[in-house]
Design an enzyme around this catalytic site. Sequence first.
Site, short mmCIF file in Angstrom:
data_model
loop_
_atom_site.label_atom_id
_atom_site.label_comp_id
_atom_site.label_asym_id
_atom_site.label_seq_id
_atom_site.Cartn_x
_atom_site.Cartn_y
_atom_site.Cartn_z
CB SER A 84 -30.37 -14.16 2.07
OG SER A 84 -30.64 -12.90 2.60
CB THR A 188 -34.32 -17.40 -2.43
OG1 THR A 188 -35.04 -17.57 -1.20
CG2 THR A 188 -34.07 -18.75 -3.06
CB THR A 206 -33.18 -19.49 0.68
OG1 THR A 206 -33.41 -18.32 1.47
CG2 THR A 206 -34.22 -20.53 1.05
NE ARG A 216 -40.73 -19.98 6.58
CZ ARG A 216 -40.17 -19.48 5.47
NH1 ARG A 216 -38.93 -19.80 5.16
NH2 ARG A 216 -40.85 -18.68 4.68
CB VAL A 217 -39.92 -26.05 5.25
CG1 VAL A 217 -39.59 -26.21 3.78
CG2 VAL A 217 -39.05 -26.98 6.09
N GLY A 218 -39.75 -22.95 3.92
CA GLY A 218 -40.39 -22.01 3.00
C GLY A 218 -40.70 -22.63 1.66
CG ASP A 219 -40.79 -19.92 -1.60
OD1 ASP A 219 -40.17 -19.55 -0.58
OD2 ASP A 219 -40.59 -19.41 -2.72
CB THR A 239 -36.61 -14.51 -4.31
OG1 THR A 239 -36.04 -14.10 -3.05
CG2 THR A 239 -36.77 -13.30 -5.21
N GLY A 240 -38.86 -14.27 -2.01
CA GLY A 240 -39.80 -13.46 -1.25
C GLY A 240 -40.43 -14.26 -0.14
N GLY A 242 -42.05 -16.83 1.50
CA GLY A 242 -42.37 -18.17 1.03
C GLY A 242 -43.80 -18.60 1.30
N1 ASP Z 1 -38.52 -17.57 -0.23
C1 ASP Z 1 -37.64 -17.63 0.90
C2 ASP Z 1 -38.38 -18.25 2.06
O1 ASP Z 1 -39.52 -17.91 2.30
C3 ASP Z 1 -37.05 -16.33 1.33
C4 ASP Z 1 -36.77 -15.33 0.24
O2 ASP Z 1 -36.59 -15.68 -0.92
O3 ASP Z 1 -36.74 -14.12 0.52
O4 ASP Z 1 -37.80 -19.05 2.76
#
Ligand code: ASP
Length: 337
Positions: A84, A188, A206, A216-219, A239-240, A242
């Site tokens: 990941s 992450t 991540t 796509r960009v996450g958090d 983490t999770g 985003g």
């Molecule tokens: N937060 C990350 C994202 O959404 C993924 C993760 O931490 O599970 O890109």
Amino acid sequence: MNNFSRRNFLRKTSIAAATTSLGMGCSTTYRTNLITNRKPVIISTWAFGKPANELALQILQDGGSALDAVEQGIRLVESSGNTSVGLSGKPNAAGVPQLDACIMNGPGHSAGSVAGIEGVVHPITAARLVMEKTPHVMLVGQGARWFSEQQGLKIIDNSQDEKRYAAWLAKQKNNSQNKVKKPDNHDTVTLIVLDNNGDIAGGCSTSGLSGKIPGRVGDSPIIGSGLYVDNEVGAAGATGLGENVMRYCASYQVVENMRQGMSPTEACSETIKRIARTDPLGMDLGINFIAINKQGEFGAAGTQANFPYSITTKEFSEVRKGQALSNAHQKEGGNER
Ligand code: ASP
């Protein structure tokens, strides 16, 4: 790059602000007086953060800064074959890992970030270079890669690894046939260091969501969402999923909760509860947070049962479970004081 040095840029634009910040002297002194002897403290997401924490501790013991400790700890995960994080991470819908990372330094409140970057072996180092060598905070896509090349970072041409992508597609198909409800499709590494001086630095890295739409960009690379550091108060990271973090600037909220006097665990869980109160998903958010305050207290909470996080001090290095929150019930995890 020197004419554009970040330091000069910030200095020029912050002279006016400096006079107004003089009033903060009182609160800084108050915070400093409260610092306990439990330093350094290193916290990170997931069990795979533990070796990164331990390397970070070693860096500090060898005289490195909190920022060095964050960068080196995260680099270890980026090159560990993690599924990941780094180029060994998840491919997007076009079969390419597009990576996100950010870094923040408490003293000076500086930040750097890269998003949607391809082929760069250590995005966390790219983020640090954005912070230290440019007047900017965030670079994305081709520009972030171009900048990394200019800075001499290691680049691997991984534009499309057909074999890996085919294996990933087969796994997704298999999961859906077996009715796997929650495939393990993203994580992450978020790592935060409180050093011996009471200064804080943090970073995230991540590959983001598995099979995401290219671009796509996450958090994780968004300052205030995947990570926030306030050197007067503490720091938090996520983490999770985003999308459910970045719609609420959630790491910033965790730090603000600590500023109001909540413990790190309370600050994480109150942030999740506040989001769940207004969000149509309720507690089905798929989000988890870690936090640490200036006094060395730490904690974590998540909507995922038994969200594991790693915590390392001079005395111990362990994987612990964050407070679990769900729609059905709220299991009370310990406050890590
Ligand atoms: N937060 C990350 C994202 O959404 C993924 C993760 O931490 O599970 O890109």
